[in-house]
Design a protein around this motif. Structure first.
Motif, PDB file in Angstrom:
ATOM      1  N   ASN A  13      49.658  33.866  39.441  1.00 47.24           N
ATOM      2  CA  ASN A  13      49.259  32.517  39.837  1.00 47.24           C
ATOM      3  C   ASN A  13      47.811  32.210  39.469  1.00 47.24           C
ATOM      4  O   ASN A  13      47.116  31.493  40.175  1.00 47.24           O
ATOM      5  CB  ASN A  13      49.468  32.313  41.339  1.00 47.24           C
ATOM      6  N   GLY A  14      47.340  32.787  38.355  1.00 47.78           N
ATOM      7  CA  GLY A  14      46.009  32.464  37.860  1.00 47.78           C
ATOM      8  C   GLY A  14      44.869  33.112  38.605  1.00 47.78           C
ATOM      9  O   GLY A  14      43.716  32.673  38.492  1.00 47.78           O
ATOM     10  N   LEU A  15      45.141  34.165  39.389  1.00 49.30           N
ATOM     11  CA  LEU A  15      44.081  34.861  40.114  1.00 49.30           C
ATOM     12  C   LEU A  15      43.821  36.225  39.487  1.00 49.30           C
ATOM     13  O   LEU A  15      44.748  36.917  39.078  1.00 49.30           O
ATOM     14  CB  LEU A  15      44.458  35.056  41.585  1.00 49.30           C
ATOM     15  N   MET A  16      42.551  36.608  39.441  1.00 48.89           N
ATOM     16  CA  MET A  16      42.191  37.932  38.945  1.00 48.89           C
ATOM     17  C   MET A  16      41.249  38.599  39.932  1.00 48.89           C
ATOM     18  O   MET A  16      40.530  37.939  40.690  1.00 48.89           O
ATOM     19  CB  MET A  16      41.519  37.855  37.571  1.00 48.89           C
ATOM     20  N   VAL A  17      41.288  39.920  39.921  1.00 50.01           N
ATOM     21  CA  VAL A  17      40.334  40.725  40.680  1.00 50.01           C
ATOM     22  C   VAL A  17      39.473  41.479  39.685  1.00 50.01           C
ATOM     23  O   VAL A  17      39.984  42.039  38.705  1.00 50.01           O
ATOM     24  CB  VAL A  17      41.062  41.725  41.605  1.00 50.01           C
ATOM     25  N   THR A  18      38.167  41.472  39.896  1.00 50.68           N
ATOM     26  CA  THR A  18      37.259  42.273  39.078  1.00 50.68           C
ATOM     27  C   THR A  18      36.523  43.261  39.970  1.00 50.68           C
ATOM     28  O   THR A  18      36.266  42.986  41.144  1.00 50.68           O
ATOM     29  CB  THR A  18      36.220  41.396  38.337  1.00 50.68           C
ATOM     30  N   SER A  19      36.207  44.407  39.406  1.00 47.93           N
ATOM     31  CA  SER A  19      35.465  45.439  40.124  1.00 47.93           C
ATOM     32  C   SER A  19      34.315  45.900  39.232  1.00 47.93           C
ATOM     33  O   SER A  19      34.530  46.301  38.088  1.00 47.93           O
ATOM     34  CB  SER A  19      36.385  46.620  40.451  1.00 47.93           C
ATOM     35  N   SER A  20      33.092  45.810  39.745  1.00 42.91           N
ATOM     36  CA  SER A  20      31.901  46.137  38.965  1.00 42.91           C
ATOM     37  C   SER A  20      30.934  46.944  39.819  1.00 42.91           C
ATOM     38  O   SER A  20      31.027  46.946  41.044  1.00 42.91           O
ATOM     39  CB  SER A  20      31.192  44.864  38.488  1.00 42.91           C
ATOM     40  N   GLU A  21      29.979  47.589  39.158  1.00 37.50           N
ATOM     41  CA  GLU A  21      28.927  48.273  39.906  1.00 37.50           C
ATOM     42  C   GLU A  21      27.631  47.494  39.804  1.00 37.50           C
ATOM     43  O   GLU A  21      27.353  46.828  38.809  1.00 37.50           O
ATOM     44  CB  GLU A  21      28.712  49.700  39.401  1.00 37.50           C
TER      45      GLU A  21
END
Length: 430
Positions: free
Chosen positions: A318-326
């Motif tokens: 549904n057009g959602l993303m999760v990002t994980s960064s430091e």
């Protein structure tokens, strides 16, 4: 937390692949320090280790005549067995790594090879022209399945790096049958070299992904032909049977970054359920990263710039993303940041139901007072929940590999997204 200690010299483990099964999660990596042996851990849905499915043996007890090995990619086969790929060295030629793929028997458990796959469970490649004297490693593993209607039988695709110099490599796609034999139906002889006009070899990491029609994407950082020290960022798309896809960016090759002043890094690649491509990248030695959206025809869309080191990406439908960064190492509030936001519009609005206003921060402070990094190495979805695996330094042991599952999940709007056995798409891509 995941700590593999196999003697006093093995104090760290690098996790490079996460494989979600129906009942367990496999973390595949390499025991480091002075030991280099592939290893994996299996966890159940409650976070307890499944010891009978884990593997921590020295290479010589897994592969006949093996000396060292690295686990760099993994997946589950059609029959539900664990596929692991990477690089292995053998007695008599320890200086040269061989690209390999092996299938392990989950019913027997542990490090037990599946004798029905390839030759006694293992296929390695030392007679290909680009891997006979050169060191080679499998960087990525994907499977084009019958449900895509692109193949009549499952075709495995390996992304292989052949070492040219310390910093430069060549990239190849290798097609295999489901049983580990070279598939001559892929590009005529099973082998395809990734090349582009004006480039000369590749730097650093490269990433492999498939869309719902079995088309093959590779995100990589090629060196300029005119300047072998300057790397850019390119996205390639190939047809399921091999060959560049001319329907993508006109010739199958999309330059994303072409800069003489900076060197690019390729950090992650995700194909969303609507066919949109999410590419994560950064500048070598820089202080920020970005996520670029690209439509199925190869047109670059909007860009999300992050004041963090390069991001890992997962799409939740549904057009959602999760990002994980430091956070940057110089930032006193060191740690890990996750975001959930929409990539459907150019301003990437944050999802207010995620964390605090769309952002959640975590810090694994194993060595109080020190700047820690808490680097995320992999982001995967498991039953809709993001699972993050990364490295956090500490004084004893030298590093800790952590695994973090986040509470927030998302129920896909159409009930489907991307599964291990079947790929679904809610629309017809160009």
């Amino acid at each position: 937390m995941w700590e593999i200690v196999q003697g006093p010299t093995a104090l760290d483990t690098y996790t490079t692949a996460v494989v979600p099964g129906d009942r367990e999660l496999f973390l595949v990596g390499t025991r480091g320090a002075n030991e280099n042996h592939l290893a994996w851990r299996a966890f159940d849905t409650g976070g307890s280790e499944i010891a009978g499915l884990s593997c921590e043996l020295p290479t010589s007890l897994i592969f006949p005549f093996g000396v060292e090995s690295r686990g760099l990619a993994a997946d589950l086969s059609d029959s539900g067995q664990l596929l692991v790929a990477g690089a292995v060295t053998f007695l008599g030629s320890e200086a040269t790594e061989r690209a390999f793929i092996a299938r392990f028997n989950r019913q027997a458990g542990g490090c037990t090879l599946d004798g029905e796959f390839a030759s006694a469970g293992l296929a390695f490649f030392d007679d290909l022209s680009f891997c006979d004297t050169e060191s080679c490693a499998v960087l990525g593993l994907a499977q084009i399945r019958r449900a895509t209607l692109a193949v009549t039988d499952t075709r495995m695709i390996l992304l292989i790096r052949s070492q040219v110099t310390f910093s430069k490599g060549r990239l190849f796609l290798l097609g295999l049958t489901a049983e580990g034999a070279i598939d001559n139906g892929f590009d005529g002889n099973g082998v395809l070299e990734i090349v582009a006009n004006g480039t000369d070899g590749f730097s650093g990491e490269a990433h492999l992904a498939l869309d719902a029609r079995g088309r093959i994407y590779v995100l990589a950082a090629p060196f300029k032909e005119s300047d072998p020290t300057d790397s850019d960022l390119y996205l390639f798309r190939y047809l399921p049977g091999g060959g560049l896809d001319g329907a993508f960016s006109g010739d199958g090759v999309l330059p994303i970054v072409q800069s003489n002043a900076t060197d690019s890094t390729a950090d992650d690649l995700h194909i969303a359920s609507d066919g949109k491509v999410l590419a994560s990248a950064g500048i070598l030695g820089g202080t920020s990263s970005f996520v670029r959206t690209i439509d199925p025809a190869g047109a670059s869309g909007s860009t999300l710039v992050l004041p963090l080191l390069p991001a890992q990406i997962a799409g939740q439908g549904n057009g959602l993303m999760v990002t994980s960064s430091e956070f940057l190492p110089s930032d006193p509030s060191d740690g890990l940041r996750t975001r959930r936001q929409s990539f459907a519009t150019s301003d990437f609005p944050l999802d207010p139901s995620w964390g605090s206003g769309g952002i959640a921060d975590h810090d694994f402070d194993y060595d109080p007072g020190d700047v820690e990094s808490d680097r995320p190495d992999h982001l995967e979805l498991w039953s809709g929940r993001p699972v993050i695996v990364g490295i956090s330094p500490s004084s004893s042991p030298a590093q800790v590999t952590y695994i973090l599952r986040l509470e927030n999940s998302y129920i896909f709007a159409d009930g489907f997204e991307q599964g291990r056995a079947t790929l679904w798409s809610s629309f017809v891509t160009p």
